[in-house]
Design an enzyme around this catalytic site. Sequence first.
Site, PDB file in Angstrom:
ATOM      1  N   GLN A 137    -102.817  34.469  71.149  1.00 34.39           N
ATOM      2  CA  GLN A 137    -102.982  35.876  71.553  1.00 34.39           C
ATOM      3  C   GLN A 137    -103.477  35.925  73.001  1.00 34.39           C
ATOM      4  OE1 GLN A 137    -106.320  37.596  69.663  1.00 34.39           O
ATOM      5  NE2 GLN A 137    -105.815  39.710  70.141  1.00 34.39           N
ATOM      6  N   SER A 140    -107.268  38.809  76.250  1.00 32.87           N
ATOM      7  CA  SER A 140    -108.492  38.880  77.064  1.00 32.87           C
ATOM      8  C   SER A 140    -108.303  38.223  78.427  1.00 32.87           C
ATOM      9  CB  SER A 140    -109.637  38.170  76.349  1.00 32.87           C
ATOM     10  OG  SER A 140    -109.859  38.722  75.093  1.00 32.87           O
ATOM     11  N   SER A 175    -107.427  31.400  71.980  1.00 38.16           N
ATOM     12  CA  SER A 175    -107.587  30.413  70.899  1.00 38.16           C
ATOM     13  C   SER A 175    -106.275  29.674  70.683  1.00 38.16           C
ATOM     14  CB  SER A 175    -107.983  31.101  69.591  1.00 38.16           C
ATOM     15  OG  SER A 175    -109.166  31.830  69.755  1.00 38.16           O
ATOM     16  N   GLU A 258    -106.880  42.444  63.456  1.00 38.19           N
ATOM     17  CA  GLU A 258    -107.925  41.481  63.821  1.00 38.19           C
ATOM     18  C   GLU A 258    -109.251  41.891  63.182  1.00 38.19           C
ATOM     19  OE1 GLU A 258    -108.529  40.946  68.049  1.00 38.19           O
ATOM     20  OE2 GLU A 258    -109.475  39.025  67.694  1.00 38.19           O
ATOM     21  N   GLU A 381    -122.809  43.683  70.067  1.00 40.90           N
ATOM     22  CA  GLU A 381    -123.230  44.924  70.745  1.00 40.90           C
ATOM     23  C   GLU A 381    -122.150  46.000  70.633  1.00 40.90           C
ATOM     24  OE1 GLU A 381    -123.394  41.921  72.117  1.00 40.90           O
ATOM     25  OE2 GLU A 381    -125.520  41.595  72.521  1.00 40.90           O
TER      26      GLU A 381
HETATM   27  C1  FAD Z   1    -114.211  32.236  69.354  1.00 43.64           C
HETATM   28  C2  FAD Z   1    -113.474  33.249  70.181  1.00 43.64           C
HETATM   29  C3  FAD Z   1    -112.110  33.314  70.093  1.00 43.64           C
HETATM   30  C4  FAD Z   1    -111.406  34.241  70.855  1.00 43.64           C
HETATM   31  N1  FAD Z   1    -110.036  34.217  70.787  1.00 43.64           N
HETATM   32  C5  FAD Z   1    -109.346  35.066  71.577  1.00 43.64           C
HETATM   33  C6  FAD Z   1    -107.901  34.979  71.604  1.00 43.64           C
HETATM   34  O1  FAD Z   1    -107.285  34.138  70.929  1.00 43.64           O
HETATM   35  N2  FAD Z   1    -107.234  35.823  72.415  1.00 43.64           N
HETATM   36  C7  FAD Z   1    -107.870  36.757  73.183  1.00 43.64           C
HETATM   37  O2  FAD Z   1    -107.186  37.497  73.875  1.00 43.64           O
HETATM   38  N3  FAD Z   1    -109.233  36.866  73.191  1.00 43.64           N
HETATM   39  C8  FAD Z   1    -109.982  36.026  72.413  1.00 43.64           C
HETATM   40  N4  FAD Z   1    -111.362  36.081  72.427  1.00 43.64           N
HETATM   41  C9  FAD Z   1    -112.007  37.000  73.350  1.00 43.64           C
HETATM   42  C10 FAD Z   1    -112.853  38.101  72.738  1.00 43.64           C
HETATM   43  O3  FAD Z   1    -112.061  39.134  72.231  1.00 43.64           O
HETATM   44  C11 FAD Z   1    -113.816  38.591  73.834  1.00 43.64           C
HETATM   45  O4  FAD Z   1    -114.669  37.512  74.170  1.00 43.64           O
HETATM   46  C12 FAD Z   1    -114.651  39.755  73.411  1.00 43.64           C
HETATM   47  O5  FAD Z   1    -113.876  40.897  73.221  1.00 43.64           O
HETATM   48  C13 FAD Z   1    -115.768  40.051  74.464  1.00 43.64           C
HETATM   49  O6  FAD Z   1    -115.231  40.174  75.726  1.00 43.64           O
HETATM   50  P1  FAD Z   1    -115.852  39.374  76.965  1.00 43.64           P
HETATM   51  O7  FAD Z   1    -116.038  37.949  76.551  1.00 43.64           O
HETATM   52  O8  FAD Z   1    -115.009  39.652  78.154  1.00 43.64           O
HETATM   53  O9  FAD Z   1    -117.304  39.967  77.181  1.00 43.64           O
HETATM   54  P2  FAD Z   1    -117.679  41.298  77.983  1.00 43.64           P
HETATM   55  O10 FAD Z   1    -116.840  42.416  77.492  1.00 43.64           O
HETATM   56  O11 FAD Z   1    -117.656  40.993  79.445  1.00 43.64           O
HETATM   57  O12 FAD Z   1    -119.157  41.509  77.514  1.00 43.64           O
HETATM   58  C14 FAD Z   1    -120.273  40.843  78.134  1.00 43.64           C
HETATM   59  C15 FAD Z   1    -121.536  41.321  77.457  1.00 43.64           C
HETATM   60  O13 FAD Z   1    -121.666  42.737  77.644  1.00 43.64           O
HETATM   61  C16 FAD Z   1    -121.776  43.399  76.401  1.00 43.64           C
HETATM   62  N5  FAD Z   1    -121.050  44.681  76.450  1.00 43.64           N
HETATM   63  C17 FAD Z   1    -119.800  44.877  76.937  1.00 43.64           C
HETATM   64  N6  FAD Z   1    -119.465  46.186  76.798  1.00 43.64           N
HETATM   65  C18 FAD Z   1    -120.509  46.793  76.229  1.00 43.64           C
HETATM   66  C19 FAD Z   1    -120.749  48.123  75.822  1.00 43.64           C
HETATM   67  N7  FAD Z   1    -119.855  49.087  76.013  1.00 43.64           N
HETATM   68  N8  FAD Z   1    -121.950  48.392  75.224  1.00 43.64           N
HETATM   69  C20 FAD Z   1    -122.884  47.421  75.028  1.00 43.64           C
HETATM   70  N9  FAD Z   1    -122.716  46.140  75.397  1.00 43.64           N
HETATM   71  C21 FAD Z   1    -121.535  45.828  75.982  1.00 43.64           C
HETATM   72  C22 FAD Z   1    -121.128  42.472  75.384  1.00 43.64           C
HETATM   73  O14 FAD Z   1    -121.621  42.693  74.084  1.00 43.64           O
HETATM   74  C23 FAD Z   1    -121.516  41.098  75.938  1.00 43.64           C
HETATM   75  O15 FAD Z   1    -122.804  40.756  75.501  1.00 43.64           O
HETATM   76  C24 FAD Z   1    -112.092  35.144  71.695  1.00 43.64           C
HETATM   77  C25 FAD Z   1    -113.486  35.068  71.788  1.00 43.64           C
HETATM   78  C26 FAD Z   1    -114.171  34.139  71.059  1.00 43.64           C
HETATM   79  C27 FAD Z   1    -115.661  34.054  71.194  1.00 43.64           C
END
Ligand code: FAD
Length: 411
Positions: A137, A140, A175, A258, A381
């Site tokens: 997928q 992100s 992933s 998802e 969060e």
């Molecule tokens: C094990 C794993 C597998 C994954 N697999 C995939 C995959 O196969 N394909 C894919 O596309 N993505 C994948 N992801 C990505 C996943 O969807 C994102 O990591 C997730 O949506 C968070 O986005 P970010 O890491 O950019 O964090 P950010 O959005 O940058 O967030 C950073 C911090 O800010 C906080 N935050 C952000 N917005 C808010 C808000 N509005 N209110 C309060 N707090 C907030 C968050 O909680 C976090 O603590 C995977 C992630 C993990 C951990």
Amino acid sequence: MDFEDSAVEGKARAEARAFLDQHAELKRGDDRDWSRWGATTDPERAAEYRRRCREWQTTLYDNGWAGITWPKEWGGRGGTRTEQIIFGQEAARYDVTPGFIGAAQALVGPTLIKWGSEAQKERYVRPLLRGDEVWCQLFSEPGAGSDLSNLAARAVAADHPADGWVVDGQKVWTSSAQHADFGILLARTDPDVPKHHGISFFIVDMATPGIDVRPLIQAQGVAHFNEVFLDSVLVPAENLVGELGNGWKVARTTLGNESQMISGGGQANTFPNVLATARRVGRTDDPTVRQELARVWGNEAILKYLQLRLQSAIAHERWDQMLHGSLLKNAFTRALSHRTTLAVDLEGAEGMLWDDAEGGGFWQYQCLNQFAARIGGGTEEVHRNNLSEQALGLPREQRSDLDLPWSQTKK
Ligand SMILES: Cc1cc2nc3c(=O)[nH]c(=O)nc-3n(C[C@H](O)[C@H](O)[C@H](O)COP(=O)(O)OP(=O)(O)OC[C@H]3O[C@@H](n4cnc5c(N)ncnc54)[C@H](O)[C@@H]3O)c2cc1C
């Protein structure tokens, strides 16, 4: 609320058990279970795990148990959501898993079935369901996770429209991209309209020139996810899924599946593993350890209850009750943190070892992996935000960029 099986559900459970008894072994709860080998740092064992995951998926498909709610026309069982839940409950007791292919499959299949062209469905759905082809997928990005609609990967029409699209950008957290044959990709096709409107949804062959997959090594020493760089990647015109610029709508189908998948799985039968560790180290008569064990057991009971509530909402298509998913996500990740930290504590000095710890580092892996669980599928969060807005009726978060063209929003 009656949680007992109806006659029809009882029949579905008996059928599932008969199939599983014939094709799988019951879990033993220790390192002999291959379904645990996803949590290993040994490359050979990891490769064997992936081989067995695919083999199990093929067994499911060949016996009519893959894609329980998918239409028969596309290789599924044509069953109900309740049957799927029952099968999941039964299968959790056996040493089997679709493992690394299961997640992408559960996302990609329903999306292609709903939005794909006949040719796309014909080409991709059955090999996906049988585990013959592995998917990932590509959603992100470094600047688009919780706020996915902010994504910046660009797809520009090739010089000759019949050639399709040229994609440039960077994805992250992808992933299993290092094992994938295909990916579902979100890219911006029109930057001059508000951010949700200029996105399109594509199928990408991961062997296309210009795709560079770089595994990200986690604290456990393995790479579950990757960075994926796309440099002038040519995507054929027929790989657009749904209409041009309608990718957000298509992606919502993916994301809906998802949250159902993440909220519903993975919490079965964890207490016996913790208890076995406490017994092995001779601590079950320690009063503080007994308190903690009772907490693990209590957390598991609460999770099961929340899971039933959510499964009931899914089974009856009560989408207004999907909030239980956000509740379950937070309860699950808190319980996971508690029990894995407890298990490592129980191991004492041995807990600081890795492969030499009894169980080959099972608890050490799980303990470090709690952080992935807390972020993946929407962070804790973000799910709490969801609860505060939708369950508690608190004011919605300020959003200033919804009507602005994406090209004019702050990056
Ligand atoms: C094990 C794993 C597998 C994954 N697999 C995939 C995959 O196969 N394909 C894919 O596309 N993505 C994948 N992801 C990505 C996943 O969807 C994102 O990591 C997730 O949506 C968070 O986005 P970010 O890491 O950019 O964090 P950010 O959005 O940058 O967030 C950073 C911090 O800010 C906080 N935050 C952000 N917005 C808010 C808000 N509005 N209110 C309060 N707090 C907030 C968050 O909680 C976090 O603590 C995977 C992630 C993990 C951990």
